[in-house]
Design a protein around this motif. Structure first.
Motif, PDB file in Angstrom:
ATOM      1  N   ASP A  99      59.553 -37.662  50.706  1.00  0.00           N
ATOM      2  CA  ASP A  99      58.267 -37.597  51.408  1.00  0.00           C
ATOM      3  C   ASP A  99      57.730 -36.175  51.461  1.00  0.00           C
ATOM      4  O   ASP A  99      56.514 -35.969  51.559  1.00  0.00           O
ATOM      5  N   ARG A 125      56.647 -33.423  41.198  1.00  0.00           N
ATOM      6  CA  ARG A 125      55.718 -34.551  41.330  1.00  0.00           C
ATOM      7  C   ARG A 125      56.416 -35.880  41.038  1.00  0.00           C
ATOM      8  O   ARG A 125      56.160 -36.891  41.696  1.00  0.00           O
ATOM      9  N   LEU A 128      58.178 -37.122  44.150  1.00  0.00           N
ATOM     10  CA  LEU A 128      57.424 -37.335  45.378  1.00  0.00           C
ATOM     11  C   LEU A 128      57.076 -38.805  45.561  1.00  0.00           C
ATOM     12  O   LEU A 128      56.677 -39.485  44.605  1.00  0.00           O
ATOM     13  N   ASP A 131      52.679 -40.936  48.865  1.00  0.00           N
ATOM     14  CA  ASP A 131      51.925 -40.165  49.862  1.00  0.00           C
ATOM     15  C   ASP A 131      52.645 -38.873  50.226  1.00  0.00           C
ATOM     16  O   ASP A 131      52.382 -38.266  51.269  1.00  0.00           O
ATOM     17  N   ARG A 133      54.160 -34.833  49.874  1.00  0.00           N
ATOM     18  CA  ARG A 133      53.552 -33.516  49.735  1.00  0.00           C
ATOM     19  C   ARG A 133      54.548 -32.510  49.184  1.00  0.00           C
ATOM     20  O   ARG A 133      55.744 -32.595  49.449  1.00  0.00           O
ATOM     21  N   SER A 244      49.292 -32.633  47.395  1.00  0.00           N
ATOM     22  CA  SER A 244      49.690 -34.035  47.428  1.00  0.00           C
ATOM     23  C   SER A 244      49.327 -34.698  46.114  1.00  0.00           C
ATOM     24  O   SER A 244      48.498 -34.210  45.355  1.00  0.00           O
ATOM     25  N   ARG A 245      49.999 -35.821  45.859  1.00  0.00           N
ATOM     26  CA  ARG A 245      49.737 -36.553  44.620  1.00  0.00           C
ATOM     27  C   ARG A 245      48.373 -37.210  44.640  1.00  0.00           C
ATOM     28  O   ARG A 245      47.799 -37.459  43.605  1.00  0.00           O
TER      29      ARG A 245
END
Length: 245
Positions: A99, A125, A128, A131, A133, A244-245
């Motif tokens: 997360d 990435r 992750l 949601d 970060r 964030s993604r």
């Protein structure tokens, strides 16, 4: 990628915490999440922040390529609260999502070119949650902090258990565009023994970091200029990215 002696060597890693105490960055990272979650600390070092997050109820993994630093971190974790992994941020594969992924202590600056940074960001990435970060900081090159890295301005002294008084200073050796090479010099004053490690850091601009984040698929980024969450400005000491993604 090679690991600096200041981190890889256990006889130098055991000195790190005595000269790098808690600062305002610690509280910034501790307050990023307010309920238990899965956290990956990339470049966890001696694990002080990693363990603090675990004590708050988070499921924390600490990853670092430096054997000396990891040995210090593991020795602190007497309750086995953290999963410690020897690995490189450039190409790690853990097979699970997090997360929150953090890179603290200006570890982002050890990646010296766009290819290395791109690989780190891509790996982060992939790990992750949808949601999740990625949060990290880099020193603002416009402030030119390295100009203060001289023996006269950085010399400190601490008493280390089993070693006695130890002094440290930092000395810049070379500046080449974005890259600053400097020495970390520890002196054990009772024996006059010196332990020296050379390091090179990259000082990318905010625009460069923004470009690299965008290329890695991080299209939403919040920028801060200091640990009080003030907006980034040209005179800010830090470039703090929360992506964030």
């Amino acid at each position: 990628m090679p690991v600096d002696d200041a981190f890889a060597r256990h006889d130098m890693a055991i000195l790190y915490d005595s000269f790098n105490g808690d600062g305002p960055d610690r509280e910034f990272y501790l307050r990023l999440v307010d309920k238990p979650c899965r956290i990956l600390d990339l470049g966890c070092g001696t694990g002080s922040l990693t363990l603090a997050l675990a004590r708050r109820g988070h499921a924390v993994t600490g990853l670092d390529p430096a054997s000396g630093m990891l040995a210090v971190a593991r020795a602190k974790d007497t309750d086995g609260m953290v999963e410690w992994i020897s690995g490189n941020a450039v190409d790690f594969r853990l097979g699970r999502e997090f997360d929150l992924i953090i890179m603290t202590g200006h570890v982002f600056q050890v990646f010296l070119d766009d290819a290395e940074v791109g690989a780190v960001l891509a790996a982060a990435r992939k790990h992750l949650a949808p949601d999740g970060r990625l949060v990290f900081e880099s020193r603002n090159p416009l402030v030119r902090e390295w100009e203060q890295w001289t023996e006269e301005l950085t010399r400190e002294r601490a008493v280390i258990p089993c070693l006695g008084p130890v002094e440290v200073y930092y000395q810049v050796q070379h500046v080449d565009a974005e890259h600053v090479t400097f020495d970390t010099v520890f002196t054990l004053t009772e024996t006059a023994e010196q332990r020296t490690g050379a390091s090179t850091l990259r000082f990318p601009s905010r625009d460069t970091i923004a470009r690299l984040l965008d290329e890695a698929g991080f299209h939403t980024v919040h920028w801060y200029g200091d640990w009080d969450r003030s907006p980034f400005a040209p005179q800010s000491p830090e470039i703090i990215a929360a992506a964030s993604r």
